[in-house]
Design a protein around this motif. Structure first.
Motif, PDB file in Angstrom:
ATOM      1  N   LYS A  87       0.816  -1.204   0.000  1.00 44.02           N
ATOM      2  CA  LYS A  87       0.000   0.000   0.000  1.00 44.02           C
ATOM      3  C   LYS A  87       0.857   1.264   0.000  1.00 44.02           C
ATOM      4  O   LYS A  87       0.399   2.343  -0.362  1.00 44.02           O
TER       5      LYS A  87
ATOM      6  N   SER B  62       0.463  -7.225  -1.360  1.00 49.74           N
ATOM      7  CA  SER B  62      -0.084  -7.370  -0.010  1.00 49.74           C
ATOM      8  C   SER B  62      -1.612  -7.309  -0.100  1.00 49.74           C
ATOM      9  O   SER B  62      -2.179  -6.945  -1.140  1.00 49.74           O
ATOM     10  N   ARG B  63      -2.287  -7.636   0.979  1.00 48.57           N
ATOM     11  CA  ARG B  63      -3.752  -7.712   0.933  1.00 48.57           C
ATOM     12  C   ARG B  63      -4.426  -6.378   0.611  1.00 48.57           C
ATOM     13  O   ARG B  63      -5.347  -6.357  -0.219  1.00 48.57           O
TER      14      ARG B  63
ATOM     15  N   SER C  77       4.669  -3.139   4.777  1.00 48.97           N
ATOM     16  CA  SER C  77       5.088  -2.898   6.165  1.00 48.97           C
ATOM     17  C   SER C  77       5.712  -4.123   6.825  1.00 48.97           C
ATOM     18  O   SER C  77       6.579  -3.995   7.686  1.00 48.97           O
TER      19      SER C  77
ATOM     20  N   GLN D 285      -1.041 -14.891   4.787  1.00 46.22           N
ATOM     21  CA  GLN D 285      -1.882 -15.859   5.487  1.00 46.22           C
ATOM     22  C   GLN D 285      -3.171 -16.189   4.741  1.00 46.22           C
ATOM     23  O   GLN D 285      -3.568 -17.344   4.663  1.00 46.22           O
ATOM     24  N   SER D 286      -3.831 -15.172   4.195  1.00 49.81           N
ATOM     25  CA  SER D 286      -5.054 -15.467   3.449  1.00 49.81           C
ATOM     26  C   SER D 286      -4.791 -15.449   1.942  1.00 49.81           C
ATOM     27  O   SER D 286      -5.726 -15.462   1.142  1.00 49.81           O
TER      28      SER D 286
ATOM     29  N   GLY E  63       7.282  -1.058  -0.387  1.00 52.20           N
ATOM     30  CA  GLY E  63       6.147  -0.381   0.246  1.00 52.20           C
ATOM     31  C   GLY E  63       5.243  -1.332   1.012  1.00 52.20           C
ATOM     32  O   GLY E  63       4.038  -1.137   1.074  1.00 52.20           O
TER      33      GLY E  63
ATOM     34  N   ASP F 153      12.288   6.026  -0.769  1.00 47.43           N
ATOM     35  CA  ASP F 153      11.021   6.093  -1.493  1.00 47.43           C
ATOM     36  C   ASP F 153      10.993   5.029  -2.604  1.00 47.43           C
ATOM     37  O   ASP F 153      11.783   5.098  -3.554  1.00 47.43           O
ATOM     38  N   ALA F 154      10.066   4.090  -2.486  1.00 49.76           N
ATOM     39  CA  ALA F 154       9.978   3.009  -3.483  1.00 49.76           C
ATOM     40  C   ALA F 154       9.695   3.557  -4.878  1.00 49.76           C
ATOM     41  O   ALA F 154      10.068   2.944  -5.877  1.00 49.76           O
TER      42      ALA F 154
ATOM     43  N   GLN G 298      -1.978 -12.318  -4.119  1.00 51.79           N
ATOM     44  CA  GLN G 298      -1.828 -11.947  -2.702  1.00 51.79           C
ATOM     45  C   GLN G 298      -0.922 -12.931  -1.978  1.00 51.79           C
ATOM     46  O   GLN G 298      -1.122 -14.141  -2.012  1.00 51.79           O
ATOM     47  N   VAL G 299       0.066 -12.391  -1.308  1.00 54.96           N
ATOM     48  CA  VAL G 299       1.009 -13.204  -0.533  1.00 54.96           C
ATOM     49  C   VAL G 299       0.649 -13.044   0.936  1.00 54.96           C
ATOM     50  O   VAL G 299       0.445 -11.929   1.411  1.00 54.96           O
TER      51      VAL G 299
ATOM     52  N   GLN H 132       0.609 -11.103   9.084  1.00 60.50           N
ATOM     53  CA  GLN H 132      -0.187 -11.848   8.094  1.00 60.50           C
ATOM     54  C   GLN H 132       0.496 -11.883   6.730  1.00 60.50           C
ATOM     55  O   GLN H 132       0.254 -12.777   5.942  1.00 60.50           O
ATOM     56  N   HIS H 133       1.320 -10.900   6.430  1.00 60.82           N
ATOM     57  CA  HIS H 133       2.095 -10.937   5.184  1.00 60.82           C
ATOM     58  C   HIS H 133       3.355 -11.790   5.404  1.00 60.82           C
ATOM     59  O   HIS H 133       3.698 -12.635   4.580  1.00 60.82           O
TER      60      HIS H 133
ATOM     61  N   ASN I 117      11.465   0.445   1.982  1.00 61.80           N
ATOM     62  CA  ASN I 117      10.436   1.121   2.779  1.00 61.80           C
ATOM     63  C   ASN I 117      10.991   2.463   3.248  1.00 61.80           C
ATOM     64  O   ASN I 117      12.177   2.549   3.604  1.00 61.80           O
TER      65      ASN I 117
HETATM   66  C1  LIG Z   1      -7.382 -12.270   8.975  1.00 61.36           C
HETATM   67  C2  LIG Z   1      -6.390 -11.408   8.249  1.00 61.36           C
HETATM   68  C3  LIG Z   1      -5.734 -11.954   7.180  1.00 61.36           C
HETATM   69  C4  LIG Z   1      -4.805 -11.176   6.471  1.00 61.36           C
HETATM   70  N1  LIG Z   1      -4.148 -11.742   5.424  1.00 61.36           N
HETATM   71  C5  LIG Z   1      -3.213 -11.008   4.775  1.00 61.36           C
HETATM   72  C6  LIG Z   1      -2.465 -11.584   3.692  1.00 61.36           C
HETATM   73  O1  LIG Z   1      -2.667 -12.728   3.273  1.00 61.36           O
HETATM   74  N2  LIG Z   1      -1.525 -10.806   3.106  1.00 61.36           N
HETATM   75  C7  LIG Z   1      -1.256  -9.507   3.500  1.00 61.36           C
HETATM   76  O2  LIG Z   1      -0.376  -8.860   2.913  1.00 61.36           O
HETATM   77  N3  LIG Z   1      -1.964  -8.962   4.510  1.00 61.36           N
HETATM   78  C8  LIG Z   1      -2.936  -9.659   5.142  1.00 61.36           C
HETATM   79  N4  LIG Z   1      -3.651  -9.069   6.135  1.00 61.36           N
HETATM   80  C9  LIG Z   1      -3.474  -7.607   6.345  1.00 61.36           C
HETATM   81  C10 LIG Z   1      -2.266  -7.264   7.200  1.00 61.36           C
HETATM   82  O3  LIG Z   1      -2.621  -7.271   8.566  1.00 61.36           O
HETATM   83  C11 LIG Z   1      -1.750  -5.865   6.848  1.00 61.36           C
HETATM   84  O4  LIG Z   1      -2.791  -4.939   6.982  1.00 61.36           O
HETATM   85  C12 LIG Z   1      -1.195  -5.763   5.437  1.00 61.36           C
HETATM   86  O5  LIG Z   1      -0.235  -6.761   5.194  1.00 61.36           O
HETATM   87  C13 LIG Z   1      -0.538  -4.387   5.237  1.00 61.36           C
HETATM   88  O6  LIG Z   1      -0.242  -4.217   3.893  1.00 61.36           O
HETATM   89  P1  LIG Z   1       0.860  -3.177   3.420  1.00 61.36           P
HETATM   90  O7  LIG Z   1       2.121  -3.466   4.156  1.00 61.36           O
HETATM   91  O8  LIG Z   1       0.869  -3.170   1.943  1.00 61.36           O
HETATM   92  O9  LIG Z   1       0.226  -1.784   3.850  1.00 61.36           O
HETATM   93  P2  LIG Z   1       0.548  -0.783   5.067  1.00 61.36           P
HETATM   94  O10 LIG Z   1       0.411  -1.504   6.381  1.00 61.36           O
HETATM   95  O11 LIG Z   1      -0.308   0.381   4.798  1.00 61.36           O
HETATM   96  O12 LIG Z   1       2.068  -0.455   4.897  1.00 61.36           O
HETATM   97  C14 LIG Z   1       2.591   0.340   3.868  1.00 61.36           C
HETATM   98  C15 LIG Z   1       4.084   0.457   4.093  1.00 61.36           C
HETATM   99  O13 LIG Z   1       4.639   1.203   3.027  1.00 61.36           O
HETATM  100  C16 LIG Z   1       5.578   2.142   3.551  1.00 61.36           C
HETATM  101  N5  LIG Z   1       5.613   3.248   2.606  1.00 61.36           N
HETATM  102  C17 LIG Z   1       4.749   4.301   2.470  1.00 61.36           C
HETATM  103  N6  LIG Z   1       5.103   5.091   1.441  1.00 61.36           N
HETATM  104  C18 LIG Z   1       6.240   4.534   0.923  1.00 61.36           C
HETATM  105  C19 LIG Z   1       7.091   4.902  -0.142  1.00 61.36           C
HETATM  106  N7  LIG Z   1       6.852   5.969  -0.935  1.00 61.36           N
HETATM  107  N8  LIG Z   1       8.168   4.117  -0.380  1.00 61.36           N
HETATM  108  C20 LIG Z   1       8.429   3.037   0.389  1.00 61.36           C
HETATM  109  N9  LIG Z   1       7.654   2.654   1.403  1.00 61.36           N
HETATM  110  C21 LIG Z   1       6.562   3.385   1.669  1.00 61.36           C
HETATM  111  C22 LIG Z   1       5.049   2.500   4.926  1.00 61.36           C
HETATM  112  O14 LIG Z   1       6.127   2.920   5.746  1.00 61.36           O
HETATM  113  C23 LIG Z   1       4.463   1.167   5.394  1.00 61.36           C
HETATM  114  O15 LIG Z   1       5.422   0.400   6.078  1.00 61.36           O
HETATM  115  C24 LIG Z   1      -4.567  -9.831   6.851  1.00 61.36           C
HETATM  116  C25 LIG Z   1      -5.234  -9.301   7.956  1.00 61.36           C
HETATM  117  C26 LIG Z   1      -6.142 -10.067   8.637  1.00 61.36           C
HETATM  118  C27 LIG Z   1      -6.833  -9.476   9.813  1.00 61.36           C
END
Ligand SMILES: Cc1cc2nc3c(=O)[nH]c(=O)nc-3n(C[C@H](O)[C@H](O)[C@H](O)COP(=O)(O)OP(=O)(O)OC[C@H]3O[C@@H](n4cnc5c(N)ncnc54)[C@H](O)[C@@H]3O)c2cc1C
Length: 360
Positions: free
Chosen positions: A242, A267-268, A300, A284-285, A298, A337-338, A281-282, A304-305, A319
């Motif tokens: 994200k 990511s999810r 976190s 747990q789910s 980008g 910055d990615a 999607q990579v 779950q990831h 990140n």
């Molecule tokens: C039951 C359940 C199952 C789940 N299953 C999964 C699953 O299978 N897979 C999964 O991925 N998640 C899963 N999740 C969700 C998980 O908990 C996280 O919410 C999710 O992994 C976060 O995705 P993210 O890291 O892309 O987003 P965010 O948590 O929003 O993180 C974004 C990251 O990007 C960084 N960032 C921001 N801007 C930039 C930039 N310009 N350059 C570089 N870095 C930047 C931030 O510092 C942050 O670390 C599940 C959750 C639940 C409750």
């Protein structure tokens, strides 16, 4: 603090003598259209460790139609670590159906009494494990992420995510046998194949009439998986999270993946936002992956990831937050910055690969 605090003693569990006769670790060898699912070999690798801890034999279980490569699968199982194989052949076992496979597996378990039975958490494995466990009235821990033996009572300690994946719990089946678990493909490492390694085949018939089975296989329509992402078996994966902020930026992940000949993961939240298909999607789910190289941009690094990708040989995280959890387990971290780093990496690899190709 006083040193005289009472030491809490671990309860010693005495297994019902009726069940103490159950010995050995079994792995269901799943196959379809002449191909064994690789998760079966991964489970033999893990089963080998459990069997060695318990000091028992490791067995493969092959259910197949006569002439359907059953013997070959047994020999493959020996090469991946099995000491023996139970081979049950019957025309009713031609294609997977729940009825005859459950009947066959429960009959084998009741006859030869294994203490541990492992299956892949595939469509077939999940279907079979559930019905075998309920028929045998035993416990089943699904989608485990690690397996070991609690040597205090010789029980299988099966770990899996719980409470929506925010915690890992370890489950033991103390009062029932066999102890059953399913494990997803790529969670366990593939063992090395040892050519020429032999073992014993124990053949056991299945007396089941086709007329007594209500389901029939009328046709086989293969899933056209050629166009689908094949993440679990990819050597290189570039994943975006994200942090890439918007859909157009996700193209940067594709650009780097193309140059590297990699699969694209996500990511999810990215999948939920519709920037990538569910198959990518990579976690747990989503899919469990085990590539040689995993580039996470980008993302976190939420648990779950993490459970879906921490088996990668090399993880490179990009990140802009130096405190992002992904840096706790990545092998290499790029803080920045990615949106700038991804194109820079794509260009650098493009040039490097072009030079290598020119050099022949
Ligand atoms: C039951 C359940 C199952 C789940 N299953 C999964 C699953 O299978 N897979 C999964 O991925 N998640 C899963 N999740 C969700 C998980 O908990 C996280 O919410 C999710 O992994 C976060 O995705 P993210 O890291 O892309 O987003 P965010 O948590 O929003 O993180 C974004 C990251 O990007 C960084 N960032 C921001 N801007 C930039 C930039 N310009 N350059 C570089 N870095 C930047 C931030 O510092 C942050 O670390 C599940 C959750 C639940 C409750």
């Amino acid at each position: 603090m006083s040193n005289d605090a009472p030491v809490k003693k671990k309860r010693k569990f005495e297994l019902d003598p009726r069940l103490a006769t159950y010995k050995g670790v079994w792995v269901f060898i799943e196959h379809e259209r002449g191909q064994v699912h690789p998760v079966s070999w991964e489970l033999l690798g893990e089963g080998r460790k459990l069997a060695d801890m318990l000091g028992v034999e490791l067995a493969g279980v092959v259910l197949a139609a006569p002439g359907d490569d059953g013997q070959r699968f047994c020999h493959d199982a020996f090469a991946y670590g099995a000491d023996l194989c139970y081979l049950m052949e019957s025309p009713t076992l031609k294609d997977y159906r729940n009825d005859p496979f459950t009947r066959g597996m429960t009959e084998l378990v009741n006859t030869y009494q294994p203490e541990v039975l492992l299956l892949g958490a595939t469509t077939q494995g999940r279907d079979l494990a559930g019905s075998v466990a309920t028929t045998l009235l035993t416990g089943l821990t699904a989608d485990c992420t690690s397996l070991t033996i609690d040597m205090d009572n010789r029980s299988l300690a099966a770990t899996r995510p719980t409470f929506g994946g925010s915690l890992l719990c370890t489950i033991v089946t103390l009062n029932y046998r066999p102890q059953m678990a399913t494990v997803r493909p790529r969670v366990m490492a593939m063992p090395e194949r040892q050519e020429g390694r032999g073992g014993t085949i124990i053949e056991h018939p299945l007396a089941m009439a086709e007329e007594s089975i209500i389901t029939k296989v009328l046709d086989y329509i293969p899933d056209d998986s050629r166009d689908k992402p094949q993440l679990p078996f990819a050597d290189i994966i570039v994943s975006g999270g994200k942090g890439l902020a918007k859909q157009e930026n996700f193209q940067l992940v594709w650009d780097l993946a193309r140059v590297l000949g990699a699969e694209v993961g996500a990511s999810r939240p990215v999948v939920q936002a519709g920037w990538a298909e569910l198959d990518r999607q990579v976690g747990q789910s989503g899919k469990t992956v085990r590539p040689k190289l995993y580039i996470a941009a980008g993302i976190s690094g939420a648990i779950q990831h993490r459970v879906g990708m921490e088996g990668a040989d090399c993880i490179i995280a990009i990140n802009n937050d130096p405190n992002a959890p992904i840096f706790d387990f990545a092998h290499y971290g790029i803080v920045g910055d990615a949106l700038q780093i991804l194109p820079a990496l794509t260009e650098a690899f493009r040039q490097k690969l072009a030079t290598t190709r020119r050099a022949g």
